[in-house]
Scaffold this motif. Structure first.
Motif, PDB file in Angstrom:
ATOM      1  N   ALA A  48       3.598  11.291 -13.380  1.00  0.00           N
ATOM      2  CA  ALA A  48       2.736  10.708 -14.412  1.00  0.00           C
ATOM      3  C   ALA A  48       1.810   9.654 -13.817  1.00  0.00           C
ATOM      4  CB  ALA A  48       3.587  10.083 -15.517  1.00  0.00           C
ATOM      5  N   GLY A  49       0.521   9.824 -14.029  1.00  0.00           N
ATOM      6  CA  GLY A  49      -0.456   8.850 -13.577  1.00  0.00           C
ATOM      7  C   GLY A  49      -0.856   8.956 -12.120  1.00  0.00           C
ATOM      8  N   VAL A  50      -0.164   9.790 -11.340  1.00  0.00           N
ATOM      9  CA  VAL A  50      -0.435   9.860  -9.899  1.00  0.00           C
ATOM     10  C   VAL A  50      -1.787  10.504  -9.593  1.00  0.00           C
ATOM     11  CG1 VAL A  50       0.385  10.766  -7.683  1.00  0.00           C
ATOM     12  CG2 VAL A  50       2.010   9.765  -9.313  1.00  0.00           C
ATOM     13  N   PRO A  51      -2.135  11.660 -10.201  1.00  0.00           N
ATOM     14  CA  PRO A  51      -3.451  12.240  -9.898  1.00  0.00           C
ATOM     15  C   PRO A  51      -4.601  11.282 -10.187  1.00  0.00           C
ATOM     16  CG  PRO A  51      -2.076  13.862 -10.989  1.00  0.00           C
ATOM     17  CD  PRO A  51      -1.338  12.556 -11.077  1.00  0.00           C
ATOM     18  N   ALA A  52      -4.524  10.559 -11.290  1.00  0.00           N
ATOM     19  CA  ALA A  52      -5.581   9.609 -11.625  1.00  0.00           C
ATOM     20  C   ALA A  52      -5.636   8.465 -10.621  1.00  0.00           C
ATOM     21  CB  ALA A  52      -5.362   9.053 -13.033  1.00  0.00           C
ATOM     22  N   ALA A  53      -4.456   8.025 -10.153  1.00  0.00           N
ATOM     23  CA  ALA A  53      -4.411   6.929  -9.183  1.00  0.00           C
ATOM     24  C   ALA A  53      -5.005   7.340  -7.847  1.00  0.00           C
ATOM     25  CB  ALA A  53      -2.971   6.459  -8.995  1.00  0.00           C
ATOM     26  N   VAL A  54      -4.795   8.594  -7.460  1.00  0.00           N
ATOM     27  CA  VAL A  54      -5.272   9.077  -6.160  1.00  0.00           C
ATOM     28  C   VAL A  54      -6.759   9.427  -6.201  1.00  0.00           C
ATOM     29  CG1 VAL A  54      -5.013  10.914  -4.453  1.00  0.00           C
ATOM     30  CG2 VAL A  54      -2.982   9.899  -5.485  1.00  0.00           C
ATOM     31  N   THR A  55      -7.242   9.910  -7.315  1.00  0.00           N
ATOM     32  CA  THR A  55      -8.638  10.344  -7.420  1.00  0.00           C
ATOM     33  C   THR A  55      -9.597   9.200  -7.075  1.00  0.00           C
ATOM     34  OG1 THR A  55      -8.110  11.983  -9.125  1.00  0.00           O
ATOM     35  CG2 THR A  55     -10.396  11.251  -8.982  1.00  0.00           C
ATOM     36  N   GLY A  56     -10.489   9.474  -6.146  1.00  0.00           N
ATOM     37  CA  GLY A  56     -11.458   8.469  -5.718  1.00  0.00           C
ATOM     38  C   GLY A  56     -11.014   7.627  -4.549  1.00  0.00           C
ATOM     39  N   ALA A  57      -9.731   7.744  -4.143  1.00  0.00           N
ATOM     40  CA  ALA A  57      -9.237   7.007  -2.973  1.00  0.00           C
ATOM     41  C   ALA A  57      -9.541   7.796  -1.703  1.00  0.00           C
ATOM     42  CB  ALA A  57      -7.748   6.748  -3.087  1.00  0.00           C
ATOM     43  N   SER A  58     -10.090   7.141  -0.708  1.00  0.00           N
ATOM     44  CA  SER A  58     -10.341   7.790   0.576  1.00  0.00           C
ATOM     45  C   SER A  58      -9.089   7.827   1.439  1.00  0.00           C
ATOM     46  CB  SER A  58     -11.458   7.049   1.322  1.00  0.00           C
ATOM     47  OG  SER A  58     -12.663   7.066   0.590  1.00  0.00           O
ATOM     48  N   VAL A  59      -8.255   6.792   1.297  1.00  0.00           N
ATOM     49  CA  VAL A  59      -7.058   6.641   2.133  1.00  0.00           C
ATOM     50  C   VAL A  59      -5.863   6.376   1.232  1.00  0.00           C
ATOM     51  CG1 VAL A  59      -5.968   5.316   3.999  1.00  0.00           C
ATOM     52  CG2 VAL A  59      -8.448   5.700   4.030  1.00  0.00           C
ATOM     53  N   VAL A  60      -4.725   6.954   1.592  1.00  0.00           N
ATOM     54  CA  VAL A  60      -3.459   6.670   0.927  1.00  0.00           C
ATOM     55  C   VAL A  60      -2.475   6.155   1.972  1.00  0.00           C
ATOM     56  CG1 VAL A  60      -1.463   7.640  -0.287  1.00  0.00           C
ATOM     57  CG2 VAL A  60      -3.783   8.384  -0.888  1.00  0.00           C
ATOM     58  N   VAL A  61      -1.853   5.025   1.696  1.00  0.00           N
ATOM     59  CA  VAL A  61      -0.804   4.483   2.563  1.00  0.00           C
ATOM     60  C   VAL A  61       0.514   4.647   1.823  1.00  0.00           C
ATOM     61  CG1 VAL A  61       0.041   2.465   3.815  1.00  0.00           C
ATOM     62  CG2 VAL A  61      -2.429   2.841   3.580  1.00  0.00           C
ATOM     63  N   VAL A 163       4.470  -5.112  10.831  1.00  0.00           N
ATOM     64  CA  VAL A 163       4.288  -3.694  10.535  1.00  0.00           C
ATOM     65  C   VAL A 163       3.069  -3.522   9.632  1.00  0.00           C
ATOM     66  CG1 VAL A 163       5.349  -1.620   9.579  1.00  0.00           C
ATOM     67  CG2 VAL A 163       6.763  -3.288  10.805  1.00  0.00           C
ATOM     68  N   ALA A 164       2.922  -4.424   8.665  1.00  0.00           N
ATOM     69  CA  ALA A 164       1.756  -4.382   7.774  1.00  0.00           C
ATOM     70  C   ALA A 164       0.461  -4.507   8.561  1.00  0.00           C
ATOM     71  CB  ALA A 164       1.855  -5.491   6.724  1.00  0.00           C
ATOM     72  N   ASP A 165       0.439  -5.387   9.548  1.00  0.00           N
ATOM     73  CA  ASP A 165      -0.761  -5.545  10.375  1.00  0.00           C
ATOM     74  C   ASP A 165      -1.130  -4.224  11.061  1.00  0.00           C
ATOM     75  OD1 ASP A 165      -1.128  -8.235   9.784  1.00  0.00           O
ATOM     76  OD2 ASP A 165       0.061  -8.919  11.494  1.00  0.00           O
ATOM     77  N   ARG A 166      -0.135  -3.533  11.588  1.00  0.00           N
ATOM     78  CA  ARG A 166      -0.399  -2.262  12.259  1.00  0.00           C
ATOM     79  C   ARG A 166      -0.862  -1.206  11.263  1.00  0.00           C
ATOM     80  NH1 ARG A 166      -2.684   0.667  15.763  1.00  0.00           N
ATOM     81  NH2 ARG A 166      -1.486   2.345  16.730  1.00  0.00           N
ATOM     82  N   LEU A 167      -0.277  -1.194  10.076  1.00  0.00           N
ATOM     83  CA  LEU A 167      -0.698  -0.237   9.055  1.00  0.00           C
ATOM     84  C   LEU A 167      -2.152  -0.447   8.646  1.00  0.00           C
ATOM     85  CD1 LEU A 167       2.502  -0.235   6.818  1.00  0.00           C
ATOM     86  CD2 LEU A 167       1.636   1.713   8.138  1.00  0.00           C
ATOM     87  N   VAL A 168      -2.582  -1.696   8.575  1.00  0.00           N
ATOM     88  CA  VAL A 168      -3.973  -1.989   8.244  1.00  0.00           C
ATOM     89  C   VAL A 168      -4.892  -1.439   9.327  1.00  0.00           C
ATOM     90  CG1 VAL A 168      -5.664  -3.834   7.919  1.00  0.00           C
ATOM     91  CG2 VAL A 168      -3.435  -3.994   6.827  1.00  0.00           C
ATOM     92  N   GLU A 169      -4.509  -1.612  10.595  1.00  0.00           N
ATOM     93  CA  GLU A 169      -5.298  -1.055  11.695  1.00  0.00           C
ATOM     94  C   GLU A 169      -5.425   0.459  11.560  1.00  0.00           C
ATOM     95  OE1 GLU A 169      -3.331  -2.120  15.275  1.00  0.00           O
ATOM     96  OE2 GLU A 169      -3.858  -4.243  15.172  1.00  0.00           O
ATOM     97  N   LEU A 170      -4.320   1.116  11.273  1.00  0.00           N
ATOM     98  CA  LEU A 170      -4.312   2.576  11.193  1.00  0.00           C
ATOM     99  C   LEU A 170      -5.088   3.068   9.977  1.00  0.00           C
ATOM    100  CD1 LEU A 170      -0.595   3.190  12.187  1.00  0.00           C
ATOM    101  CD2 LEU A 170      -2.615   3.575  13.613  1.00  0.00           C
ATOM    102  N   ALA A 171      -4.923   2.390   8.840  1.00  0.00           N
ATOM    103  CA  ALA A 171      -5.629   2.795   7.624  1.00  0.00           C
ATOM    104  C   ALA A 171      -7.133   2.605   7.761  1.00  0.00           C
ATOM    105  CB  ALA A 171      -5.113   2.001   6.424  1.00  0.00           C
ATOM    106  N   SER A 172      -7.540   1.716   8.656  1.00  0.00           N
ATOM    107  CA  SER A 172      -8.958   1.445   8.867  1.00  0.00           C
ATOM    108  C   SER A 172      -9.553   2.324   9.968  1.00  0.00           C
ATOM    109  CB  SER A 172      -9.151  -0.028   9.240  1.00  0.00           C
ATOM    110  OG  SER A 172      -8.609  -0.885   8.244  1.00  0.00           O
TER     111      SER A 172
END
Length: 246
Positions: A48-61, A163-172
């Protein structure tokens, strides 16, 4: 500015990841089953609500985890939505050594990695060692016992913020498949960390090393949960505990 959806956004890793992504100038959608300021409501278990949340997002973490052996189910739900929305990059957090340590939770992680790799969604998979928070919790649940039980194997805990710092690098960055594992600043025996924990917490507890049978603990004793080579993390367990206490 990139629009990034973060699952598990209110967890120990999700919170600093969301903060750092926003600080880096990204438009962040923090997915949660709850509603509230700064949150996007969606239920990965029901969809529930997942397709709407994902729509328009370029990246998903994808950081959501721990739903009582339902993690592969929620991964499928997310991947289906990501494919339909033509997400350009999915970043997955995973755990070091999962194929060598036969915990049920780890087997689920192996399956999720397989699902992501086979999904057709461009992706990056990062494995990290156990967090300082997990080691802290291992001893906190024993705080009322007369002794502290500590399995006799080594760990290499890392701060969630690192770990968050590394995830930001990867997501970017561009999708990179499986990237190098990361671990904390030092490999240390769990009984030693138990003594550190008790001292910082101001508790007098005798630490009892526990040597346990079975393939799970054999995997840990063999060091499959560790990352060889130069460490990624810098924050020690003592520094983490002192920060929490302060």
């Amino acid at each position: 500015m990139t629009t990034i959806l973060v699952t598990g956004a209110t967890g120990a890793l999700g919170r600093p990841t969301v903060e750092r992504l926003r600080a880096a100038g990204h438009d962040v959608r923090a997915l949660s089953r709850r509603s509230g300021p700064g949150l996007v409501t969606g239920d990965l278990l029901t969809g529930a609500g997942v397709p709407a949340a994902v729509t328009g997002a370029s990246v998903v973490v994808h950081l959501a985890t721990g739903l009582r052996r339902k993690d592969p189910v929620i991964a499928r739900t997310l991947l289906d939505a990501a494919r339909a929305a033509r997400v350009e990059h999915l970043v997955l957090i995973s755990i070091v050594g999962i194929e060598h340590i036969p915990l049920g939770y780890y087997r689920d992680k192996v399956e999720i990695e397989r699902l992501v790799a086979a999904s057709g969604v461009p992706h990056t998979i990062l494995r990290a060692t156990q967090f300082h928070t997990l080691v802290d919790q291992l001893f906190t649940v024993q705080r009322r016992l007369p002794v502290l039980l500590a399995p006799s194997f080594d760990v290499q805990p890392i701060a969630p913020v690192e770990v968050a710092d590394r995830l930001v690098e990867l997501a970017s960055s561009a999708p990179a498949g499986r990237v190098a594992d990361i671990g904390g600043p030092a490999v240390r025996p769990l009984p030693e960390l138990a003594r550190v924990w008790a001292a910082v917490r101001g508790l007098r507890r005798r630490v009892v090393p526990a040597r346990l049978p079975g393939r799970v603990f054999a995997g840990y004793r063999a060091g499959h949960n560790l990352v060889p080579g130069p460490p990624y993390g810098r924050v020690t367990f003592e520094e983490y505990l002192t920060g929490r206490t302060a």
